[in-house]
Design an enzyme around this catalytic site. Structure first.
Site, PDB file in Angstrom:
ATOM      1  N   GLU A   1      -4.390   9.138   4.141  1.00  0.00           N
ATOM      2  CA  GLU A   1      -5.187   8.016   3.614  1.00  0.00           C
ATOM      3  C   GLU A   1      -6.499   7.785   4.361  1.00  0.00           C
ATOM      4  OE1 GLU A   1      -2.475   4.697   3.508  1.00  0.00           O
ATOM      5  OE2 GLU A   1      -1.069   5.745   2.203  1.00  0.00           O
TER       6      GLU A   1
ATOM      7  N   ASN B   1      -2.884  13.935   2.776  1.00  0.00           N
ATOM      8  CA  ASN B   1      -2.094  13.124   1.840  1.00  0.00           C
ATOM      9  C   ASN B   1      -2.832  11.817   1.529  1.00  0.00           C
ATOM     10  OD1 ASN B   1       0.527  12.691   0.482  1.00  0.00           O
ATOM     11  ND2 ASN B   1       0.838  11.049   1.987  1.00  0.00           N
TER      12      ASN B   1
ATOM     13  N   HIS C   1       1.772   6.718  -6.629  1.00  0.00           N
ATOM     14  CA  HIS C   1       2.379   5.385  -6.807  1.00  0.00           C
ATOM     15  C   HIS C   1       1.775   4.785  -8.076  1.00  0.00           C
ATOM     16  CE1 HIS C   1       4.279   5.415  -2.878  1.00  0.00           C
ATOM     17  NE2 HIS C   1       3.137   5.738  -2.316  1.00  0.00           N
TER      18      HIS C   1
ATOM     19  N   GLU D   1       4.959  10.934  -2.955  1.00  0.00           N
ATOM     20  CA  GLU D   1       5.557   9.586  -2.812  1.00  0.00           C
ATOM     21  C   GLU D   1       5.763   8.955  -4.186  1.00  0.00           C
ATOM     22  OE1 GLU D   1       3.302   7.186  -0.051  1.00  0.00           O
ATOM     23  OE2 GLU D   1       2.986   8.850   1.323  1.00  0.00           O
TER      24      GLU D   1
ATOM     25  N   ASP E   1       6.567   7.061  -7.352  1.00  0.00           N
ATOM     26  CA  ASP E   1       7.324   5.955  -7.955  1.00  0.00           C
ATOM     27  C   ASP E   1       6.490   5.424  -9.115  1.00  0.00           C
ATOM     28  OD1 ASP E   1       5.425   4.505  -6.415  1.00  0.00           O
ATOM     29  OD2 ASP E   1       6.907   3.919  -4.920  1.00  0.00           O
TER      30      ASP E   1
HETATM   31  O1  G2I Z   1       3.080   1.718   1.137  1.00  0.00           O
HETATM   32  C1  G2I Z   1       3.731   2.753   0.486  1.00  0.00           C
HETATM   33  C2  G2I Z   1       3.439   4.068   1.145  1.00  0.00           C
HETATM   34  C3  G2I Z   1       1.970   4.429   0.955  1.00  0.00           C
HETATM   35  N1  G2I Z   1       1.683   5.739   1.532  1.00  0.00           N
HETATM   36  C4  G2I Z   1       2.074   5.935   2.913  1.00  0.00           C
HETATM   37  C5  G2I Z   1       3.529   5.534   3.137  1.00  0.00           C
HETATM   38  O2  G2I Z   1       3.859   5.649   4.495  1.00  0.00           O
HETATM   39  C6  G2I Z   1       3.787   4.139   2.630  1.00  0.00           C
HETATM   40  O3  G2I Z   1       5.156   3.835   2.890  1.00  0.00           O
HETATM   41  C7  G2I Z   1       5.434   2.520   3.239  1.00  0.00           C
HETATM   42  C8  G2I Z   1       6.934   2.357   3.463  1.00  0.00           C
HETATM   43  O4  G2I Z   1       7.597   2.646   2.259  1.00  0.00           O
HETATM   44  C9  G2I Z   1       7.249   0.930   3.885  1.00  0.00           C
HETATM   45  O5  G2I Z   1       8.617   0.838   4.276  1.00  0.00           O
HETATM   46  O6  G2I Z   1       4.741   2.172   4.390  1.00  0.00           O
HETATM   47  C10 G2I Z   1       4.907   0.796   4.704  1.00  0.00           C
HETATM   48  C11 G2I Z   1       4.002   0.436   5.873  1.00  0.00           C
HETATM   49  O7  G2I Z   1       2.705   0.799   5.645  1.00  0.00           O
HETATM   50  C12 G2I Z   1       6.359   0.510   5.048  1.00  0.00           C
HETATM   51  O8  G2I Z   1       6.549  -0.849   5.260  1.00  0.00           O
HETATM   52  C13 G2I Z   1       6.941  -1.203   6.546  1.00  0.00           C
HETATM   53  C14 G2I Z   1       6.742  -2.681   6.704  1.00  0.00           C
HETATM   54  O9  G2I Z   1       5.370  -2.975   6.519  1.00  0.00           O
HETATM   55  C15 G2I Z   1       7.154  -3.075   8.051  1.00  0.00           C
HETATM   56  O10 G2I Z   1       7.059  -4.489   8.176  1.00  0.00           O
HETATM   57  C16 G2I Z   1       8.565  -2.619   8.360  1.00  0.00           C
HETATM   58  O11 G2I Z   1       8.900  -2.886   9.700  1.00  0.00           O
HETATM   59  O12 G2I Z   1       8.292  -0.862   6.767  1.00  0.00           O
HETATM   60  C17 G2I Z   1       8.668  -1.118   8.100  1.00  0.00           C
HETATM   61  C18 G2I Z   1      10.064  -0.567   8.331  1.00  0.00           C
HETATM   62  O13 G2I Z   1      10.981  -1.121   7.421  1.00  0.00           O
END
Ligand code: G2I
Length: 448
Positions: free
Chosen positions: A157, A199, A235, A264, A266
């Protein structure tokens, strides 16, 4: 191959009736899981995985049945792996990698360098101190997982949204425009066997942002900066639907000489509309030779970062949704609608036996100083296969560090549960990584 036609041939021709008919019917049954169906197309089908959910048996049951690639959803990010500068913590990520290896799943590493989810100490760095910290981070993490990663999202990103077509402002960007290529060169040096990917999101169709990424990849290829793949996060929802030029966009990147992957996926929605969208995305990947696989960003709707949009293939109970069936069908899989006859047709000894069919194996090798990856393609003969085994001695001095989509016994590499069945003329691939020199490898194949 057409199931009815194949069963008809078996029924008409049968001399060694019972055994051969059984194998022919099984060989032609469409693959019943996402991973198996994708493997029959020479692709993988993956999912994001959260380490803390592996103890949930519904979750891990679906994971191990359906998927042959995993991406740690958060566990390999900078804040997770280096919470204190110079002090690395791999517990949760190692748990996912161990689980994957035990279940014949490969791993996409995500992500080495990203403006988001940085530990606090990195957020507070700038200039040379941050650049050096990034290089050390990439080196340490890629070295820790050396030989265990199919592909790394080296940089995630890094481009800005909107029409500007430029880089996103971030602390990493402010260390100098070359931070991305430095990250890629550093990752290559640490793990030369991993594919190295850029990515991003909102790059799924042709637009100012994807044009900017395209120009970067073109520039990297022309200057020899190591880049092997581009990930398209995909997404989607009503505000950001599947672009009409999705396939064309994947293809133009592939034409630059990189693999492309849907990383990724969805799609918010439900029912037929959602199912059709998943099928469209799946078919787009299959139509692009260098689209090597699809990863969905979670297993059940309730696992999603966008749970309220129910954007995944399984509902909160772990039941298959219409989107699942559409995806499996688009991959050429699905449960056979016609079942083989329970009693074999009467045989006539005057009719010729069904040819055994057999299989052939070919290998391609990516050799570097000190190690190599061998990718073996198993192609089924006239009857398809139910199971296969490839004999391929490695030269002395070559030590296998990792393999995928196969089980090994000495010099023999056999199918795993999801890729034994290959329809006539179709192929599947397995691979191995080793230290040493491959030399000339000569695989031979036996099928049953
Ligand atoms: O946002 C969707 C994805 C976009 N591209 C990069 C990916 O890395 C990203 O994944 C998401 C995860 O699915 C989430 O699970 O990235 C988020 C963070 O940027 C993740 O969220 C985080 C929460 O923000 C945190 O508060 C939490 O501690 O997940 C963490 C673990 O559960």
């Amino acid at each position: 191959m057409d199931k009815k036609r194949k069963l008809g041939v078996a029924g008409a021709g049968a001399l060694a009736v019972v055994v051969t008919l059984g194998i022919a019917a099984t060989a032609d049954a469409a693959a019943a899981t996402l991973g198996a169906a994708a493997a029959e197309q020479g692709r993988y089908f993956g999912t994001a995985v959260a380490a803390y959910k592996l103890s949930d048996s519904v979750y891990s049951g679906i994971l191990d049945r359906e998927f042959n690639m995993v991406t740690p959803e958060n566990e390999m990010k900078w804040d997770a792996t280096e919470p204190t500068q110079g002090s690395f913590s791999y517990g949760s990520a190692d748990q996912i990698v161990s689980h994957a290896q035990a279940h014949n799943q490969r791993v996409r590493g995500h992500a080495l360098a990203w403006h988001s989810q940085q530990p606090g100490w990195a957020q507070n760095l700038s200039g040379t101190a941050l650049r050096n910290a990034m290089v050390n981070h990439v080196t340490q993490v890629a070295t820790h997982y050396k030989g265990k990663i199919y592909a790394w999202d080296v940089v995630n990103e890094a481009f800005a949204d909107g029409g500007g077509g430029g880089r996103r402002d971030s602390n990493l960007q402010r260390t100098g425009n070359d931070w991305i290529e430095v990250a890629f060169r550093t990752a290559r040096a640490a793990d030369p066997g991993a594919k190295l990917c850029y990515n991003d999101y909102n790059t799924d169709g042709q637009n100012a942002k994807s044009n900017a990424v395209y120009a970067m990849v073109q520039d990297f290829k022309s200057r020899g900066v190591p880049i092997d793949c581009v990930g398209f996060q995909s997404h989607f929802n009503s505000a950001s639907p599947v672009p009409s030029d999705y396939q064309a966009n994947l293809q133009r990147f592939a034409n630059l000489g990189v693999d492309v992957q849907i990383t990724e996926l969805d799609i918010e929605g439900s029912g037929t509309t959602q199912a059709n969208n998943f099928a469209t995305v799946t078919r787009a990947c299959l139509a692009v030779t260098r689209c090597t696989g699809i990863t969905v960003w979670g297993i059940r709707d309730s696992d999603s970062w966008r749970a309220s949009g129910t954007p995944l293939l399984f509902d909160g109970n772990g039941s298959k949704k219409a989107a699942y069936t559409a995806t499996l069908t688009a991959l050429g899989g699905g449960n056979p609608t016609s079942t083989p006859p329970s009693t074999p047709p009467v045989s006539s000894s005057s009719q010729p036996p069904i040819p055994s069919g057999g299989c052939t194996a070919t290998v391609s090798v990516n050799q570097w100083q000190g190690g190599f990856v061998a990718t073996v393609r198993v192609t089924a003969g006239a009857n398809g296969t139910n199971a296969w085994a490839v004999t391929m001695p490695l030269p002395s001095g070559a030590t296998v560090t990792n393999s995928w989509s196969t089980t090994r016994s000495g010099n023999t590499w056999s199918n795993v549960s999801y890729n034994g069945r290959i329809a006539a003329g179709q192929y599947t691939e397995f691979g191995l990584q080793a230290t040493g020199t491959a030399g000339t490898l000569s695989p031979t194949c036996a099928a049953s």
